[in-house]
Design a protein around this motif. Structure first.
Motif, PDB file in Angstrom:
ATOM      1  N   VAL A   3      93.328  63.108  -3.111  1.00 21.06           N
ATOM      2  CA  VAL A   3      93.976  62.862  -4.396  1.00 21.06           C
ATOM      3  C   VAL A   3      93.722  61.433  -4.868  1.00 21.06           C
ATOM      4  O   VAL A   3      93.523  61.181  -6.051  1.00 21.06           O
ATOM      5  CB  VAL A   3      95.494  63.136  -4.292  1.00 21.06           C
ATOM      6  CG1 VAL A   3      96.197  62.762  -5.589  1.00 21.06           C
ATOM      7  CG2 VAL A   3      95.747  64.595  -3.950  1.00 21.06           C
ATOM      8  N   SER A   4      93.722  60.501  -3.927  1.00 20.97           N
ATOM      9  CA  SER A   4      93.574  59.090  -4.274  1.00 20.97           C
ATOM     10  C   SER A   4      92.416  58.470  -3.490  1.00 20.97           C
ATOM     11  O   SER A   4      92.268  58.722  -2.291  1.00 20.97           O
ATOM     12  CB  SER A   4      94.875  58.333  -3.980  1.00 20.97           C
ATOM     13  OG  SER A   4      94.749  56.963  -4.280  1.00 20.97           O
ATOM     14  N   ILE A   5      91.612  57.670  -4.184  1.00 21.66           N
ATOM     15  CA  ILE A   5      90.475  56.984  -3.576  1.00 21.66           C
ATOM     16  C   ILE A   5      90.639  55.489  -3.802  1.00 21.66           C
ATOM     17  O   ILE A   5      90.905  55.042  -4.917  1.00 21.66           O
ATOM     18  CB  ILE A   5      89.139  57.439  -4.200  1.00 21.66           C
ATOM     19  CG1 ILE A   5      89.002  58.964  -4.148  1.00 21.66           C
ATOM     20  CG2 ILE A   5      87.968  56.753  -3.513  1.00 21.66           C
ATOM     21  CD1 ILE A   5      88.987  59.531  -2.768  1.00 21.66           C
ATOM     22  N   ASP A   6      90.497  54.709  -2.746  1.00 26.56           N
ATOM     23  CA  ASP A   6      90.513  53.246  -2.855  1.00 26.56           C
ATOM     24  C   ASP A   6      89.294  52.746  -2.085  1.00 26.56           C
ATOM     25  O   ASP A   6      89.342  52.590  -0.864  1.00 26.56           O
ATOM     26  CB  ASP A   6      91.811  52.681  -2.280  1.00 26.56           C
ATOM     27  CG  ASP A   6      92.017  51.215  -2.633  1.00 26.56           C
ATOM     28  OD1 ASP A   6      91.061  50.590  -3.136  1.00 26.56           O
ATOM     29  OD2 ASP A   6      93.119  50.688  -2.400  1.00 26.56           O
ATOM     30  N   ALA A   7      88.197  52.521  -2.806  1.00 27.97           N
ATOM     31  CA  ALA A   7      86.915  52.257  -2.157  1.00 27.97           C
ATOM     32  C   ALA A   7      86.415  50.849  -2.447  1.00 27.97           C
ATOM     33  O   ALA A   7      86.644  50.296  -3.523  1.00 27.97           O
ATOM     34  CB  ALA A   7      85.875  53.277  -2.619  1.00 27.97           C
ATOM     35  N   LYS A   8      85.713  50.304  -1.475  1.00 30.56           N
ATOM     36  CA  LYS A   8      85.030  49.021  -1.629  1.00 30.56           C
ATOM     37  C   LYS A   8      83.573  49.323  -1.960  1.00 30.56           C
ATOM     38  O   LYS A   8      82.917  50.077  -1.237  1.00 30.56           O
ATOM     39  CB  LYS A   8      85.150  48.198  -0.349  1.00 30.56           C
ATOM     40  CG  LYS A   8      86.585  47.961   0.099  1.00 30.56           C
ATOM     41  CD  LYS A   8      86.626  47.303   1.458  1.00 30.56           C
ATOM     42  CE  LYS A   8      88.058  47.118   1.940  1.00 30.56           C
ATOM     43  NZ  LYS A   8      88.756  48.411   2.136  1.00 30.56           N
ATOM     44  N   VAL A   9      83.062  48.751  -3.033  1.00 32.60           N
ATOM     45  CA  VAL A   9      81.723  49.093  -3.509  1.00 32.60           C
ATOM     46  C   VAL A   9      80.886  47.832  -3.706  1.00 32.60           C
ATOM     47  O   VAL A   9      81.409  46.736  -3.910  1.00 32.60           O
ATOM     48  CB  VAL A   9      81.795  49.888  -4.834  1.00 32.60           C
ATOM     49  CG1 VAL A   9      82.478  51.228  -4.617  1.00 32.60           C
ATOM     50  CG2 VAL A   9      82.534  49.093  -5.915  1.00 32.60           C
ATOM     51  N   LYS A  10      79.565  48.030  -3.642  1.00 32.96           N
ATOM     52  CA  LYS A  10      78.628  46.936  -3.866  1.00 32.96           C
ATOM     53  C   LYS A  10      78.161  46.936  -5.314  1.00 32.96           C
ATOM     54  O   LYS A  10      77.877  47.990  -5.887  1.00 32.96           O
ATOM     55  CB  LYS A  10      77.418  47.080  -2.939  1.00 32.96           C
ATOM     56  CG  LYS A  10      77.732  46.915  -1.463  1.00 32.96           C
ATOM     57  CD  LYS A  10      76.463  47.032  -0.633  1.00 32.96           C
ATOM     58  CE  LYS A  10      76.751  46.846   0.848  1.00 32.96           C
ATOM     59  NZ  LYS A  10      75.509  46.958   1.667  1.00 32.96           N
ATOM     60  N   ARG A  11      78.060  45.769  -5.874  1.00 34.27           N
ATOM     61  CA  ARG A  11      77.549  45.647  -7.237  1.00 34.27           C
ATOM     62  C   ARG A  11      76.072  46.033  -7.275  1.00 34.27           C
ATOM     63  O   ARG A  11      75.295  45.665  -6.395  1.00 34.27           O
ATOM     64  CB  ARG A  11      77.738  44.217  -7.747  1.00 34.27           C
ATOM     65  CG  ARG A  11      79.198  43.810  -7.836  1.00 34.27           C
ATOM     66  CD  ARG A  11      79.365  42.502  -8.578  1.00 34.27           C
ATOM     67  NE  ARG A  11      78.783  41.375  -7.865  1.00 34.27           N
ATOM     68  CZ  ARG A  11      78.680  40.150  -8.380  1.00 34.27           C
ATOM     69  NH1 ARG A  11      79.100  39.912  -9.617  1.00 34.27           N
ATOM     70  NH2 ARG A  11      78.162  39.174  -7.672  1.00 34.27           N
ATOM     71  N   GLY A  12      75.698  46.806  -8.296  1.00 32.15           N
ATOM     72  CA  GLY A  12      74.320  47.238  -8.436  1.00 32.15           C
ATOM     73  C   GLY A  12      73.935  48.383  -7.526  1.00 32.15           C
ATOM     74  O   GLY A  12      72.761  48.758  -7.464  1.00 32.15           O
ATOM     75  N   ALA A  13      74.901  48.968  -6.825  1.00 36.44           N
ATOM     76  CA  ALA A  13      74.619  50.074  -5.903  1.00 36.44           C
ATOM     77  C   ALA A  13      75.388  51.314  -6.350  1.00 36.44           C
ATOM     78  O   ALA A  13      76.143  51.288  -7.325  1.00 36.44           O
ATOM     79  CB  ALA A  13      74.996  49.690  -4.479  1.00 36.44           C
ATOM     80  N   SER A  14      75.194  52.407  -5.626  1.00 38.81           N
ATOM     81  CA  SER A  14      75.905  53.644  -5.939  1.00 38.81           C
ATOM     82  C   SER A  14      76.829  54.011  -4.787  1.00 38.81           C
ATOM     83  O   SER A  14      76.603  53.623  -3.635  1.00 38.81           O
ATOM     84  CB  SER A  14      74.926  54.791  -6.211  1.00 38.81           C
ATOM     85  OG  SER A  14      74.142  55.060  -5.063  1.00 38.81           O
ATOM     86  N   TYR A  15      77.860  54.749  -5.129  1.00 40.36           N
ATOM     87  CA  TYR A  15      78.859  55.192  -4.161  1.00 40.36           C
ATOM     88  C   TYR A  15      79.119  56.668  -4.421  1.00 40.36           C
ATOM     89  O   TYR A  15      79.220  57.091  -5.582  1.00 40.36           O
ATOM     90  CB  TYR A  15      80.142  54.376  -4.325  1.00 40.36           C
ATOM     91  CG  TYR A  15      81.339  54.913  -3.578  1.00 40.36           C
ATOM     92  CD1 TYR A  15      81.539  54.608  -2.243  1.00 40.36           C
ATOM     93  CD2 TYR A  15      82.269  55.734  -4.215  1.00 40.36           C
ATOM     94  CE1 TYR A  15      82.641  55.097  -1.555  1.00 40.36           C
ATOM     95  CE2 TYR A  15      83.369  56.224  -3.535  1.00 40.36           C
ATOM     96  CZ  TYR A  15      83.550  55.902  -2.206  1.00 40.36           C
ATOM     97  OH  TYR A  15      84.632  56.396  -1.531  1.00 40.36           O
ATOM     98  N   THR A  16      79.217  57.453  -3.365  1.00 40.26           N
ATOM     99  CA  THR A  16      79.441  58.889  -3.514  1.00 40.26           C
ATOM    100  C   THR A  16      80.747  59.295  -2.842  1.00 40.26           C
ATOM    101  O   THR A  16      80.987  58.949  -1.683  1.00 40.26           O
ATOM    102  CB  THR A  16      78.284  59.700  -2.909  1.00 40.26           C
ATOM    103  OG1 THR A  16      77.069  59.341  -3.572  1.00 40.26           O
ATOM    104  CG2 THR A  16      78.524  61.193  -3.084  1.00 40.26           C
TER     105      THR A  16
END
Length: 281
Positions: A37-50
């Protein structure tokens, strides 16, 4: 009862039957669900996340799930508001594409869809979006086994699920949480001790605040303690952080020592210390 009234009654009963079929009637162990239900993700700039979502159909009806997103933010009263993708601050909605965007799920089975998130190189801090999953019968049900079929009646009832996706960039996230002030009310015969901290998040990423407090008497001895439940603050959000204590205090002077902590992406957790004086008459 005239024919029009009979027809309306059958439509209403058919709607109720369909709600029982796809709306989660626990007595019949029918349910429709989406996880997580809830996502709290750390992501890289200029990249993709699935992110993969599981759509579960524990009904007797084949369902078609349609996937979309909307923006989410808060108003002046800290009430949650939503909007079209790309219209609210810190929106991540335009980053998100579902694959597939529409999928049929057979009765008693599950299926997966992927949210592919493309993070711009210029992103910095926290960004937010609401994933929406709308489940509708592929073949509309107009009657149950116990209700006569009415070919001229049409009913369309669906189930809509809304979640929350939060993204924080691994770089360029800034944290600056401040306690602007506070207030404490002593316990009484009709109310427990109440503490309120005026907290503002001046950073560009969300912070999850949690903590504890200790109540000391004038001699510095511990007379009470408790926990502060986790509360989320979006960027630039200001609201009260509240806690209560159900104990009793004798007349005198006390001090509430409050410790508030929150995690920071790519850094050590931060801790704030605040004291509130209290006089019990």
């Amino acid at each position: 009862m005239n024919k029009m009234t009979q027809r309306k009654s059958v439509i209403l009963l058919s709607c109720i039957a369909l709600l029982c079929c796809i709306g989660g009637a626990q007595a019949q162990q029918n349910s429709v669900s989406v996880s997580p239900v809830s996502i709290d993700a750390k992501v890289k700039r200029g990249a993709s996340y699935t992110q993969t979502f599981t759509l579960t159909n524990n009904t007797g009806t084949r369902l078609r799930f349609k996937c979309s997103v909307s923006d989410v933010w808060y108003d002046e009263g800290n009430k949650r508001v939503t909007g079209r993708p790309g219209t609210l601050p810190h929106s991540a909605s335009l980053w998100v594409q579902f694959s597939p965007a529409e999928i049929d799920v057979e009765p008693g089975s599950s299926a997966s869809v992927k949210a592919i998130v493309t993070v711009p190189q210029t992103a910095a801090g926290g960004y937010y979006s609401v994933p929406i999953f709308e489940a509708l019968p592929v073949d509309p049900v107009l009657a149950s086994a116990t209700i006569a079929k009415v070919s001229t009646a049409k009913a369309s009832i669906g189930v809509r699920f809304k979640g929350l996706m939060m993204f924080t960039t691994l770089n360029a996230s800034e944290y600056n949480v401040e306690i602007m002030g506070g207030h404490i009310s002593p316990p009484s015969a009709s109310a427990e001790l109440a503490m309120q901290l005026d907290v503002r998040n001046r950073g560009n990423a969300h912070a999850r605040l949690h903590g504890s407090y200790a109540i000391l008497n004038s001699s510095g001895a511990l007379v009470g303690r408790g926990a502060i439940k986790e509360t989320r603050y979006l960027p630039d959000q200001r609201k009260m952080l509240e806690a209560g204590w159900a104990g009793e205090l004798s007349p005198g002077k006390y001090t509430a020592v409050i410790t508030v902590s929150y995690d920071r992406v790519g850094m050590e957790p931060a801790t704030l210390l605040y004291e509130l004086p209290l006089i019990v008459q």
